[in-house]
Write a protein that holds these residues in place. Structure first.
Motif, PDB file in Angstrom:
ATOM      1  N   ILE A 156       3.615  24.998 -13.105  1.00  0.00           N
ATOM      2  CA  ILE A 156       3.083  23.842 -13.840  1.00  0.00           C
ATOM      3  C   ILE A 156       3.352  22.497 -13.172  1.00  0.00           C
ATOM      4  N   LEU A 157       4.142  22.474 -12.091  1.00  0.00           N
ATOM      5  CA  LEU A 157       4.525  21.185 -11.504  1.00  0.00           C
ATOM      6  C   LEU A 157       3.339  20.341 -11.021  1.00  0.00           C
ATOM      7  N   PRO A 158       2.239  20.937 -10.536  1.00  0.00           N
ATOM      8  CA  PRO A 158       1.084  20.095 -10.156  1.00  0.00           C
ATOM      9  C   PRO A 158       0.537  19.240 -11.300  1.00  0.00           C
ATOM     10  N   ILE A 159       0.961  19.528 -12.513  1.00  0.00           N
ATOM     11  CA  ILE A 159       0.562  18.693 -13.654  1.00  0.00           C
ATOM     12  C   ILE A 159       0.920  17.234 -13.405  1.00  0.00           C
ATOM     13  N   ILE A 160       2.057  16.989 -12.730  1.00  0.00           N
ATOM     14  CA  ILE A 160       2.490  15.602 -12.539  1.00  0.00           C
ATOM     15  C   ILE A 160       1.491  14.820 -11.690  1.00  0.00           C
ATOM     16  N   ALA A 216      -3.539  25.988 -18.166  1.00  0.00           N
ATOM     17  CA  ALA A 216      -3.153  24.645 -18.619  1.00  0.00           C
ATOM     18  C   ALA A 216      -3.238  23.653 -17.458  1.00  0.00           C
ATOM     19  N   VAL A 217      -2.735  24.057 -16.283  1.00  0.00           N
ATOM     20  CA  VAL A 217      -2.808  23.199 -15.096  1.00  0.00           C
ATOM     21  C   VAL A 217      -4.258  22.970 -14.697  1.00  0.00           C
ATOM     22  N   PHE A 218      -5.067  24.017 -14.747  1.00  0.00           N
ATOM     23  CA  PHE A 218      -6.473  23.917 -14.353  1.00  0.00           C
ATOM     24  C   PHE A 218      -7.221  22.889 -15.193  1.00  0.00           C
ATOM     25  N   PHE A 219      -7.021  22.910 -16.504  1.00  0.00           N
ATOM     26  CA  PHE A 219      -7.763  21.989 -17.363  1.00  0.00           C
ATOM     27  C   PHE A 219      -7.224  20.557 -17.268  1.00  0.00           C
ATOM     28  N   VAL A 220      -5.931  20.406 -17.012  1.00  0.00           N
ATOM     29  CA  VAL A 220      -5.391  19.065 -16.759  1.00  0.00           C
ATOM     30  C   VAL A 220      -6.002  18.497 -15.477  1.00  0.00           C
ATOM     31  N   MET A 274     -12.410  18.878 -22.732  1.00  0.00           N
ATOM     32  CA  MET A 274     -11.379  19.646 -22.028  1.00  0.00           C
ATOM     33  C   MET A 274     -10.455  20.366 -23.011  1.00  0.00           C
ATOM     34  N   LEU A 275     -10.155  19.706 -24.137  1.00  0.00           N
ATOM     35  CA  LEU A 275      -9.276  20.317 -25.138  1.00  0.00           C
ATOM     36  C   LEU A 275      -9.909  21.566 -25.734  1.00  0.00           C
ATOM     37  N   VAL A 276     -11.175  21.472 -26.108  1.00  0.00           N
ATOM     38  CA  VAL A 276     -11.863  22.618 -26.720  1.00  0.00           C
ATOM     39  C   VAL A 276     -11.921  23.791 -25.743  1.00  0.00           C
TER      40      VAL A 276
END
Length: 465
Positions: A328-332, A387-391, A362-364
């Motif tokens: 998940i770190l690429p989220i930053i 989760a990372v993909f959609f962020v 994106m949320l849906v």
């Protein structure tokens, strides 16, 4: 303007350094000294209390949008005050309803968590109100002091909590609530006339209320859906897996928030500064900020490797969290771009509807895909990667729209950054840490080379001139 922005950023960064220290204490030290179940319950409170902001229905966002760029003396204080007075009474009502509902509906620890979330409505809205007033009036020095006092109190109380060996999440929740209220009480003298006073005529109040809701509600839903993009993932994990695993996932997410605190510091300063700029200056400013931001963000991913070794020794029981952190770190990278750049620019251009459409879409899509991976496939790693993909998708779509507004093409940036993110995910998840570190460092060197050359050329030009 440039000197003012630099000075304000320095004030804000000082405040965020204190915030980082507190976040370090809460996210790195506290988990070592309380058991995993208590930590998990505390993270459940943190998760759900983060969403109580939706209950101001956009009033505070409307104030932030409409009055950003004004000095404090220019504010129509009775008008602004009337909005908070109405919100305060609504908060009391919401807190009472949630408290009664939780008492009748929930049992065990979740009953206490719901009661604490109900109380947090009042403290968090009061804190946000003061936060916005200091931000929009560009009193960043006061804002910094406000944040520092809140965090120092939190640090002292949490240290006392640890020294007394109190192994109960409820005290940590109460510290969170108390710090917000106490800091507002200390700084109320700087916002005189914005809390209590004579009521304005009802027709004037309703007119102001409609204005704030009409622009603020769109931004509220956009912000709320943005928060839910990751928040819904954590809620699904909390529902589908046990508390201990949820606590370990939350620990990984909390590590990403340490870095994002610095980004938030700059973002708080940037929005009112952008509002004061001429529209013709905004496009070039965007590229300048982006060219500094991207190298810093991708360089920050290197710190995963020393963090892995240090935390593995410091808190062995959370070693699985470090594996999840690699996912998940690429989220930053992508969250920072949204927080610092696209959100601020869309608000500066008054394109809140774009924010709403992007975030809700994106949320849906995220909830559908993550819901399938969680409840049907029961695949935790896939859930985190989605989760990372959609962020990332939210960030790229937002930048495409901003690029059109400022008439700049950014496609080549997206491609290079996507390749570097993939390089990090592969090196961190499929190789031993030492080998992964060398692989990512090599890829990062290739990515940074053009930026280093640009900096060198700029320095030469300055010497010649």
């Amino acid at each position: 303007m440039s000197n003012s922005i630099k000075r304000n950023i320095s004030y804000s960064i000082v405040a965020q350094v204190i915030t980082i220290c507190v976040a370090f204490l809460l996210n790195i030290v506290v988990p070592k000294f309380i058991d995993e179940t208590q930590y998990a319950y505390w993270q459940v409170y943190i998760l759900y209390s983060s969403f109580v902001g939706i209950l101001h229905f956009g009033i505070l966002d409307g104030i932030g949008l409409r009055y950003a760029g004004l000095d404090y003396d220019q504010l129509d204080k009775p008008l602004v005050r009337s909005q908070y007075q109405a919100l305060f009474f609504a908060d009391l009502l919401f807190a009472f309803i949630i408290a009664v509902f939780s008492y009748l509906r929930f049992s065990g620890e979740y009953k206490y968590i719901a009661l604490l979330v109900a109380i947090s409505i009042i403290s968090k809205h009061l804190f946000t109100y003061n936060f916005y007033i200091f931000q929009i009036t560009n009193r960043i020095k006061k804002y910094a002091a406000f944040i520092i006092v809140s965090n120092l109190i939190c640090m002292l109380l949490t240290a006392l909590f640890l020294l007394l060996s109190v192994n109960n999440y409820i005290f940590l929740c109460l510290i969170d609530i108390f710090c917000g209220i106490f800091s507002c009480f200390v700084f109320c003298k700087y916002n005189k006339g914005l809390y209590f006073g004579k009521f304005i005529p009802f027709k004037v109040f309703i007119s102001e209320f409609k204005e704030n809701i009409s622009c603020g509600f769109i931004l509220l839903i956009a912000t709320w859906s943005s928060m839910l993009l990751l928040g819904s993932t954590k809620m699904f994990i909390q529902k589908n897996w046990d508390e201990i695993l949820f606590g370990k996932i939350s620990f990984a997410f909390s590590l990403t928030s340490l870095f994002l605190s610095f980004v938030t510091a700059v973002s708080i300063v940037l929005f009112p500064s952008l509002k004061r700029m001429a529209v013709t200056e905004l496009p070039n400013m965007y590229l300048k900020i982006r060219n500094y931001l991207s190298p810093v963000l991708f360089s920050a991913l290197v710190f995963y490797y020393p963090i892995f070794f240090i935390l593995k020794k410091w808190i062995p029981k959370y070693e699985p969290s470090l594996i999840y952190l690699a996912l998940i770190l690429p989220i930053i990278v992508y969250t920072s771009k949204v927080t610092l750049l696209t959100n601020n620019y869309l608000k500066a251009y008054r394109k809140e509807k774009y924010l709403l459409v992007i975030n809700v879409t994106m949320l849906v899509l995220s909830m559908i895909c993550v819901g399938i991976s969680t409840f049907i496939l029961n695949n935790l790693k896939l859930t985190l990667l989605l989760a990372v993909f959609f962020v990332a998708t939210r960030s790229i779509v937002s930048e495409v729209i901003v690029g059109r507004l400022i008439n700049k093409r950014l496609t080549c940036f997206f491609i290079k950054e996507f390749i570097l993110v993939v390089a990090f995910l592969v090196s961190a998840n499929f190789f031993e840490p030492q080998i992964g570190f060398c692989i990512y460092l090599g890829c990062l060197f290739v990515y940074l080379t053009p930026y280093v050359k640009k900096i060198g050329c700029v320095k030469k030009l300055k010497k010649v001139s």
